[in-house]
Design a protein around this motif. Structure first.
Motif, mmCIF file in Angstrom:
data_model
loop_
_atom_site.group_PDB
_atom_site.id
_atom_site.type_symbol
_atom_site.label_atom_id
_atom_site.label_comp_id
_atom_site.label_asym_id
_atom_site.label_seq_id
_atom_site.Cartn_x
_atom_site.Cartn_y
_atom_site.Cartn_z
ATOM 1 N N TYR A 87 0.664 -1.093 0.138
ATOM 2 C CA TYR A 87 -0.047 0.212 0.197
ATOM 3 C C TYR A 87 0.870 1.357 0.246
ATOM 4 O O TYR A 87 1.981 1.411 0.393
ATOM 5 N N GLN A 91 0.568 10.821 3.791
ATOM 6 C CA GLN A 91 1.159 10.863 5.109
ATOM 7 C C GLN A 91 1.308 12.422 5.402
ATOM 8 O O GLN A 91 2.076 13.070 5.124
ATOM 9 N N LEU A 99 5.497 2.903 1.107
ATOM 10 C CA LEU A 99 4.766 2.221 2.192
ATOM 11 C C LEU A 99 4.474 0.752 2.086
ATOM 12 O O LEU A 99 5.344 0.244 1.258
ATOM 13 N N GLY A 100 3.590 0.170 2.676
ATOM 14 C CA GLY A 100 3.491 -1.071 2.668
ATOM 15 C C GLY A 100 3.639 -1.612 4.127
ATOM 16 O O GLY A 100 4.416 -1.092 5.054
ATOM 17 N N ASP A 101 3.514 -3.101 4.327
ATOM 18 C CA ASP A 101 3.630 -3.743 5.648
ATOM 19 C C ASP A 101 4.967 -3.785 6.071
ATOM 20 O O ASP A 101 5.767 -4.866 5.420
ATOM 21 N N GLY A 102 5.565 -2.985 6.886
ATOM 22 C CA GLY A 102 7.182 -3.020 7.055
ATOM 23 C C GLY A 102 7.470 -3.415 8.300
ATOM 24 O O GLY A 102 8.646 -3.764 8.395
ATOM 25 N N ARG A 103 6.439 -3.751 9.212
ATOM 26 C CA ARG A 103 7.015 -4.631 10.192
ATOM 27 C C ARG A 103 5.644 -5.685 10.495
ATOM 28 O O ARG A 103 5.615 -5.882 11.952
ATOM 29 N N SER A 131 10.336 -2.244 4.665
ATOM 30 C CA SER A 131 10.762 -1.766 6.039
ATOM 31 C C SER A 131 11.434 -0.837 5.982
ATOM 32 O O SER A 131 11.587 0.280 6.942
ATOM 33 N N ARG A 132 11.891 -0.269 4.843
ATOM 34 C CA ARG A 132 12.854 0.851 4.616
ATOM 35 C C ARG A 132 14.064 0.861 5.624
ATOM 36 O O ARG A 132 14.514 -0.253 5.856
ATOM 37 N N ASP A 135 13.492 -1.465 11.464
ATOM 38 C CA ASP A 135 13.831 -2.862 12.023
ATOM 39 C C ASP A 135 12.864 -3.906 12.124
ATOM 40 O O ASP A 135 13.013 -4.960 12.254
ATOM 41 N N GLY A 136 11.706 -3.355 11.541
ATOM 42 C CA GLY A 136 10.470 -4.551 11.666
ATOM 43 C C GLY A 136 9.851 -4.705 12.893
ATOM 44 O O GLY A 136 9.015 -5.625 12.835
ATOM 45 N N MET A 137 10.391 -4.200 14.086
ATOM 46 C CA MET A 137 10.098 -4.706 15.151
ATOM 47 C C MET A 137 8.838 -3.534 15.827
ATOM 48 O O MET A 137 8.695 -2.735 15.479
ATOM 49 N N ASP A 265 -2.910 5.480 5.167
ATOM 50 C CA ASP A 265 -2.653 4.080 5.147
ATOM 51 C C ASP A 265 -3.120 3.807 6.572
ATOM 52 O O ASP A 265 -2.998 2.408 6.879
ATOM 53 N N ASN A 266 -3.793 4.552 7.305
ATOM 54 C CA ASN A 266 -4.119 4.016 8.540
ATOM 55 C C ASN A 266 -5.680 4.163 8.493
ATOM 56 O O ASN A 266 -6.405 4.081 9.665
ATOM 57 N N ASP A 275 -4.831 0.290 14.090
ATOM 58 C CA ASP A 275 -3.412 0.875 14.268
ATOM 59 C C ASP A 275 -3.437 1.935 15.194
ATOM 60 O O ASP A 275 -3.418 3.204 14.734
HETATM 61 P P1 AMP Z 1 2.525 3.351 11.336
HETATM 62 O O1 AMP Z 1 3.066 4.772 11.522
HETATM 63 O O2 AMP Z 1 2.564 2.321 12.272
HETATM 64 O O3 AMP Z 1 1.279 3.494 10.861
HETATM 65 O O4 AMP Z 1 3.486 2.945 10.089
HETATM 66 C C1 AMP Z 1 3.790 3.452 8.829
HETATM 67 C C2 AMP Z 1 4.608 2.784 8.072
HETATM 68 O O5 AMP Z 1 6.004 2.612 8.484
HETATM 69 C C3 AMP Z 1 4.003 1.551 7.598
HETATM 70 O O6 AMP Z 1 4.428 1.197 6.298
HETATM 71 C C4 AMP Z 1 4.886 0.722 8.487
HETATM 72 O O7 AMP Z 1 4.912 -0.757 8.128
HETATM 73 C C5 AMP Z 1 6.404 1.341 8.660
HETATM 74 N N1 AMP Z 1 6.886 1.271 9.823
HETATM 75 C C6 AMP Z 1 6.656 1.654 11.017
HETATM 76 N N2 AMP Z 1 7.534 1.291 11.922
HETATM 77 C C7 AMP Z 1 8.255 0.290 11.459
HETATM 78 C C8 AMP Z 1 9.589 -0.399 11.897
HETATM 79 N N3 AMP Z 1 9.964 -0.327 13.149
HETATM 80 N N4 AMP Z 1 10.328 -1.111 10.945
HETATM 81 C C9 AMP Z 1 9.821 -1.121 9.655
HETATM 82 N N5 AMP Z 1 8.805 -0.464 9.219
HETATM 83 C C10 AMP Z 1 8.194 0.318 10.145
#
Ligand code: AMP
Ligand code: MG
Length: 486
Positions: A87, A91, A99-103, A131-132, A135-137, A265-266, A275
């Motif tokens: 996705y 922002q 963007l996209g599922d980064g974690r 994840s750009r 850390d994915g965490m 994205d939220n 989220d």
């Molecule tokens: P969020 O603010 O949680 O809605 O995240 C916005 C974007 O940043 C989404 O694409 C998330 O997957 C990515 N993202 C947020 N935190 C992390 C992280 N620690 N590692 C990788 N991607 C992240």
């Protein structure tokens, strides 16, 4: 028995692995996701299991073991494919194509006992192609905060996703906004869908009207099922999405909730709230209250939420134009304000004690209450709780008796004058009702104004117990309290 056989044995008796998973999103094909692997963690400590959700999955909480949660959602054994969803999104007003599922990923989809399809979506389960630099965490505090937000909102009647489980994972993370190193967790969210406004925005960005239509058909089939056979199902879908989002934001406003990051994205395509990052419940009625420290221009402050959601719906028209006529989109969006007002008004009148208030004074009563809350800066949740706590049939006798057992009433100043006017009107309205109705008013006040509010100091003190002495009891006690109607 070999090691592999032992693992298989555990898996086949794990009720989460034998659920009847459906491949609704997976069957759309690889244009919408990437298959990913979960991180391996040094530790798995179950911190949260949402037993209230298990019966909806056909599971008996008594027979689901802690180890079942850990194997399925901490070790991610025995389930494939895990799908990082693609996705984009706006922002803070800027388009972001990175963007996209980064974690997280879509762990699976299950049809619950209500007949609806639910996603299990992870957060903090490792790096993905999206994840750009991240850390994915997920930090443990982030996991705790999302569990708390979802449970609090759910019991306040907000249409929200909830957390199925949260597992501490034994890593040390570094974050700019938490004392670091800080503990890590992986969380699994159960919600209606992880398809976002930004999922459609990405398809528009790549100029793929074919994929937009395919996704829209999927959304209607799974989440707007009653529209499938309608001739103008696309127009009706958008009109209903507008209604769902307008009602959702009204529910947040009445609950005194500030989501904090209303990027596209939220925003879920099903109109469900999900989220929870830097959210906050408002301590007092301050229209400019802003929850995210990085929201420098107060774009997503408390009072802006309805107009921001409306704007996000308007921006969603751009990709949807590939399938839906502009005039249908315009007609759909035109009802946003009406839906919002109706829901907000209804919810606030309930907080004031009235399931129904078919009198012309209703709007004035609400207006005066808000004016008083804003001027006095009395606690938003405290005011309504005090109404519920001190309500008495004696309030019918004279205006001065309204809330006179409460100590939050200001003695002086402009707020006192507003309060007096509000008391006069409240007293007058009570006298439209029979004395017998007072019980119902007391009950309505109690149901809609719980004692426990998830204010920041409450979250912080709950977290302190965890951080300083690994004492989780205050966290479990707090979640229990959300369910109480005093
Ligand atoms: P969020 O603010 O949680 O809605 O995240 C916005 C974007 O940043 C989404 O694409 C998330 O997957 C990515 N993202 C947020 N935190 C992390 C992280 N620690 N590692 C990788 N991607 C992240
Ligand atoms: Mg997000």
């Amino acid at each position: 028995m070999t090691l592999a056989e032992t693992a298989n044995n555990t898996n086949s008796s794990n009720p989460f692995l034998t659920l009847n998973y459906e491949s609704a999103l997976e069957s759309l094909g690889h244009d919408y996701y990437d298959e990913v692997a979960a991180a391996e963690f040094p530790q798995h400590i179950l911190r949260w299991r949402n037993d209230a959700l298990l019966p909806r999955l056909g599971l008996n909480p008594q027979i689901v073991k802690d180890e079942d949660f850990i194997t399925a959602f901490g070790k991610f054994q025995g389930r494939k494919p895990l799908l990082a969803l693609r996705y984009h999104g706006y922002q803070f007003g800027e388009y972001n194509s990175q963007l996209g599922d980064g974690r997280g990923f879509l762990y699976g989809q299950v049809r619950a006992s209500d007949g609806q399809l639910y996603d299990f979506g992870t957060k903090g389960s490792g790096r993905t192609p999206y994840s750009r630099g991240g850390d994915g965490m997920l930090t443990l505090k982030g996991g705790v905060r999302e569990v708390l937000a979802a449970e609090a909102l759910h019991y306040l009647g907000v249409r929200t996703s909830r957390c199925l489980t949260m597992i501490e994972t034994g890593l040390s993370l570094w974050r700019g906004d938490e004392p670091s190193p800080t503990r890590s967790s992986v969380m699994v969210r159960m919600g209606s869908s992880h398809i976002r406004f930004g999922t459609f925005e990405r398809l528009h960005f790549f100029q793929r009207p074919d994929l937009t239509k395919k996704l829209l058909d999927h959304v209607i089939e799974q989440y707007y099922r009653h529209l499938v056979a309608e001739k103008d199902k696309y127009a009706l879908f958008y009109a209903e999405l507008v209604k769902r989002v307008a009602e959702l934001v009204a529910q947040w406003m009445a609950a005194g909730f500030c989501h904090a990051v209303l990027n596209t994205d939220n925003m879920s395509i099903t109109g469900e709230s999900f989220d929870y990052g830097p959210y906050a419940f408002i301590p007092t009625y301050d229209p400019y209250f802003t929850a995210a420290y990085f929201d420098y221009y107060r774009r997503y402050c408390y009072s802006q939420q309805p107009s921001i959601c409306q704007l996000n719906l308007e921006m969603l028209q751009e990709p949807l134009k590939a399938v839906i006529e502009q005039r249908d989109l315009d007609a759909g969006l035109a009802s946003f304000g009406e839906y919002y007002q109706a829901e907000y008004r209804g919810l606030m009148l309930k907080k004031l004690g009235f399931e129904q208030l078919p009198y012309p004074e209703a709007d004035e009563l609400l207006h005066l209450a808000i004016a008083f809350l804003q001027k006095s800066q009395v606690g938003y949740h405290q005011f309504f709780y005090e109404m519920a706590r001190t309500f008495s049939h004696k309030w019918r006798d004279e205006p001065a008796s309204v809330m006179n057992d409460s100590d939050i009433v200001p003695a002086l100043g402009a707020a006192a004058a507003i309060f007096d006017n509000w008391c006069v009107l409240y007293h007058k309205i009570l006298n439209y009702f029979d004395p017998d109705d007072m019980e119902n008013i007391a009950k309505t006040l109690a149901v809609y104004n719980p004692k426990t509010a998830l204010l920041r100091p409450v979250i912080e003190s709950t977290w302190e117990s965890i951080a300083e002495s690994d004492n989780w009891q205050p966290f479990y006690d707090l979640v229990e309290k959300f369910q109480l109607k005093h």
